[in-house]
Design an enzyme around this catalytic site. Structure first.
Site, PDB file in Angstrom:
ATOM      1  N   GLU A   4      70.410   1.327  35.165  1.00 19.32           N
ATOM      2  CA  GLU A   4      70.393   2.796  35.304  1.00 19.32           C
ATOM      3  C   GLU A   4      69.054   3.285  35.826  1.00 19.32           C
ATOM      4  O   GLU A   4      68.054   2.591  35.752  1.00 19.32           O
ATOM      5  CB  GLU A   4      70.730   3.485  33.979  1.00 19.32           C
ATOM      6  CG  GLU A   4      70.117   2.893  32.721  1.00 19.32           C
ATOM      7  CD  GLU A   4      68.609   2.819  32.709  1.00 19.32           C
ATOM      8  OE1 GLU A   4      67.956   3.817  33.081  1.00 19.32           O
ATOM      9  OE2 GLU A   4      68.068   1.767  32.327  1.00 19.32           O
ATOM     10  N   GLU A  11      66.638  -0.108  34.502  1.00 18.69           N
ATOM     11  CA  GLU A  11      67.121  -0.535  35.817  1.00 18.69           C
ATOM     12  C   GLU A  11      68.118  -1.687  35.755  1.00 18.69           C
ATOM     13  O   GLU A  11      68.794  -1.988  36.735  1.00 18.69           O
ATOM     14  CB  GLU A  11      65.978  -0.978  36.743  1.00 18.69           C
ATOM     15  CG  GLU A  11      64.907   0.017  37.006  1.00 18.69           C
ATOM     16  CD  GLU A  11      63.789  -0.508  37.920  1.00 18.69           C
ATOM     17  OE1 GLU A  11      62.868   0.274  38.197  1.00 18.69           O
ATOM     18  OE2 GLU A  11      63.859  -1.688  38.342  1.00 18.69           O
TER      19      GLU A  11
END
Length: 363
Positions: free
Chosen positions: A177, A320
């Site tokens: 994300e 991430e």
């Protein structure tokens, strides 16, 4: 190409683990040239992968990291060390291959799929998966982050991205994300679902000071007070205090389970999505593999609630999907042990009769 058209449709496709495959994997592990159970968590992982896939010795040549990107209206409360403009800038960095998750994914042989599910900017790039539900959430400290319909739409987007990748042969997924402010939303989701106070759920995110940390906890408290999310209704929690990328990842996790694919859960934000998925259907948790324990203080609460034992402890807090991608090396190791290691019989090695301790492998 089939598409998930509703949340009940996805949930209806999630089955229990394949006990026969898991049992066969455990028996095979105990026949290998080592004391039973001596590879510890790698053996537990190998058995779990067999149970998830229904294949005694699975392999995962095609794997995808799904990075969901979205903005958060709560950033206007001053809860992050970075401005909201960083979200679209980092999306371009992902697409250029320059972020940490890109580097680690190249090493692990994984593709990175970057999804704009709610970035508060117009984004155009040939490799961007553009599925914007809205231009970021509203400020949850003043009212609902989004509507119930928007939360459901974001969840189904995540599910169908898994479907599209599955149709291309992907059988292993990693959650990732990007969204300035998303540790605030994740802390609110955690507090809403399991009742821990914001002082316990809120962490430093991008590296905020003690003063901003106290303010961030008050903002989460305000969001919970003004929205009163229903802990028994995960869509209500998502829509009131969640984020579009969190909703998308919830869909990714549920759809991976529906497709009998392992889904590697990254850090705090991904684990908030994982807990929401588990609240939709408890059985979905058996398809999740916890990669690591984040430095965010709320992460341990989430993993405990999910009943997941993380593979790594690296003091990471980047997000991430970086921790998730590192765990791919351990998944590969477990698969290669199953596929390549000699058995006592094939190697002509004595097992020492019945004196060997039995393995302690379990799902």
């Amino acid at each position: 190409m089939s598409h998930f058209i509703s949340i009940p449709h996805i949930l209806g496709d999630i089955k229990p683990l394949d006990i026969n495959a898991a049992t066969a994997a455990a028996a095979h592990l105990d026949s290998l040239t080592k004391p039973p159970g001596s590879l510890g968590k790698l053996e537990t992982l190998a058995i779990k992968l067999a149970g998830i896939t229904g294949v005694e010795r699975p392999s995962f040549p095609h794997r995808s990291v799904i990075v969901m990107a979205a903005d958060h209206g709560v950033c206007e409360e001053g809860i992050s060390a970075f401005p909201a403009e960083v979200t679209p800038q980092m999306v371009l960095n992902f697409l250029a291959g320059g972020a940490a998750v890109n580097v680690l994914s190249r090493q692990a042989g994984a593709e990175v799929l970057c999804v704009d599910i709610g970035v508060n900017a117009e984004m155009n790039h040939p490799d961007l998966i553009s599925r914007k539900v809205r231009m970021g959430t509203a400020n949850m400290a003043k009212g609902p982050a989004m509507s119930r319909e928007e939360a459901e739409a974001a969840l189904l987007i995540g599910a169908n991205i898994v479907n599209e990748a599955y149709d291309r042969g992907v059988r292993l997924f990693v959650t990732g994300e990007m969204g300035i402010g998303n540790t605030t939303a994740s802390a609110a989701v955690l507090s809403a679902l399991i009742g821990v106070s914001p002082l316990e759920s809120v962490g430093r995110g991008t590296g905020i000071s003690d003063e901003v940390l106290r303010h961030k906890a008050l903002v989460v408290e305000r969001a919970l007070e003004c929205n009163t999310p229903n802990s028994l209704d995960p869509i209500d929690v998502l829509s009131k205090v969640g984020g579009l990328e969190i909703a998308g990842l919830t869909g990714v996790i549920l759809a991976a389970a529906a497709r009998q694919c392992p889904v590697v859960i990254d850090g705090f934000i991904s684990s908030a999505a994982a807990l929401l998925a588990q609240r939709f259907l408890p059985e979905s948790a058996v398809y999740m593999i916890a990669s690591h324990t984040s430095h965010e203080q709320g992460h341990a609460h989430l993993l405990k609630e999910l009943g997941l034992d993380p593979m790594l402890q690296l003091d990471m807090r980047l997000g991430e999907g970086t921790g998730g991608v590192l765990a791919l090396h351990l998944i590969d190791a477990a698969c290669r042990i199953m596929a390549e290691m000699a058995t006592f019989e094939s190697a002509g090695i004595s097992t020492g009769g019945e004196s060997a301790e039995s393995g302690t492998n379990q799902l």
